[in-house]
Design a protein around this motif. Structure first.
Motif, PDB file in Angstrom:
ATOM      1  N   ARG A 121       0.824  -1.210   0.000  1.00  0.00           N
ATOM      2  CA  ARG A 121       0.000   0.000   0.000  1.00  0.00           C
ATOM      3  C   ARG A 121       0.851   1.249   0.000  1.00  0.00           C
ATOM      4  N   LEU A 122       0.217   2.348  -0.382  1.00  0.00           N
ATOM      5  CA  LEU A 122       0.739   3.677  -0.123  1.00  0.00           C
ATOM      6  C   LEU A 122       0.006   4.160   1.120  1.00  0.00           C
ATOM      7  N   ALA A 123       0.744   4.607   2.118  1.00  0.00           N
ATOM      8  CA  ALA A 123       0.137   5.117   3.350  1.00  0.00           C
ATOM      9  C   ALA A 123       0.517   6.584   3.497  1.00  0.00           C
ATOM     10  N   ARG A 124      -0.463   7.393   3.858  1.00  0.00           N
ATOM     11  CA  ARG A 124      -0.240   8.829   4.036  1.00  0.00           C
ATOM     12  C   ARG A 124      -0.607   9.193   5.475  1.00  0.00           C
ATOM     13  N   TRP A 125       0.341   9.790   6.171  1.00  0.00           N
ATOM     14  CA  TRP A 125       0.122  10.241   7.545  1.00  0.00           C
ATOM     15  C   TRP A 125      -0.053  11.750   7.529  1.00  0.00           C
ATOM     16  N   ALA A 126      -1.089  12.233   8.179  1.00  0.00           N
ATOM     17  CA  ALA A 126      -1.417  13.656   8.211  1.00  0.00           C
ATOM     18  C   ALA A 126      -0.400  14.433   9.051  1.00  0.00           C
ATOM     19  N   PRO A 127      -0.171  15.707   8.712  1.00  0.00           N
ATOM     20  CA  PRO A 127       0.694  16.547   9.547  1.00  0.00           C
ATOM     21  C   PRO A 127       0.202  16.552  10.991  1.00  0.00           C
ATOM     22  N   GLY A 128       1.152  16.432  11.924  1.00  0.00           N
ATOM     23  CA  GLY A 128       0.826  16.437  13.347  1.00  0.00           C
ATOM     24  C   GLY A 128       0.485  15.083  13.927  1.00  0.00           C
ATOM     25  N   LEU A 129       0.430  14.033  13.115  1.00  0.00           N
ATOM     26  CA  LEU A 129       0.091  12.705  13.625  1.00  0.00           C
ATOM     27  C   LEU A 129       1.133  12.249  14.644  1.00  0.00           C
ATOM     28  N   ASP A 130       0.660  11.701  15.749  1.00  0.00           N
ATOM     29  CA  ASP A 130       1.524  11.228  16.830  1.00  0.00           C
ATOM     30  C   ASP A 130       0.988   9.883  17.296  1.00  0.00           C
ATOM     31  N   THR A 131       1.809   8.834  17.209  1.00  0.00           N
ATOM     32  CA  THR A 131       1.364   7.489  17.596  1.00  0.00           C
ATOM     33  C   THR A 131       1.832   7.099  19.001  1.00  0.00           C
ATOM     34  N   SER A 132       2.229   8.081  19.813  1.00  0.00           N
ATOM     35  CA  SER A 132       2.723   7.799  21.171  1.00  0.00           C
ATOM     36  C   SER A 132       1.754   6.953  21.984  1.00  0.00           C
TER      37      SER A 132
END
Length: 117
Positions: free
Chosen positions: A41-52
């Motif tokens: 896949r192509l995955a796109r993460w939005a600006p500011g995303l935080d997976t903490s």
């Protein structure tokens, strides 16, 4: 088994939200139906995303990731990766959590170990 395509025009595929992962959209290029360990896949993460909140990630399949654009900061390693960086993770390898200020797009390939591994 993943689907077969001969030069699929990925711009024809819509960006779709990834259930349970706000701020992440994907274009699935090829997947085995119902199998999260067989996916391209192509995955796109939005600006500011935080997976903490999700913490360190581990899974039972191989994962290869190539950053196409943007940046991805690994909170455990204290390092930021940009376009052109590549990761190859065997099953069980800890990685993340991540944060991205600008957002990023990556190519992700997942597959299961062979029975002899």
């Amino acid at each position: 088994m993943k689907g077969m395509h001969e030069f699929l025009d990925t711009t024809d595929l819509p960006w779709q939200n990834v259930d349970g992962h706000p701020g992440v959209t994907e274009r699935v290029l090829s997947a085995a139906p119902g199998d999260p360990g067989e996916l391209t896949r192509l995955a796109r993460w939005a600006p500011g995303l935080d997976t903490s909140e999700a913490g360190v990630i581990r899974h039972e399949y191989y994962e290869e990731v190539y950053l196409l654009d943007g940046e991805l900061h690994d909170l455990t390693l204290g390092a930021t990766f940009t376009a052109g960086y590549y990761a190859s993770r065997p099953p069980g390898m800890p990685h993340g959590p991540y944060r991205t200020a600008t957002g990023c797009t990556m190519l992700e390939i997942r597959y299961w170990p062979t029975s002899s591994e």
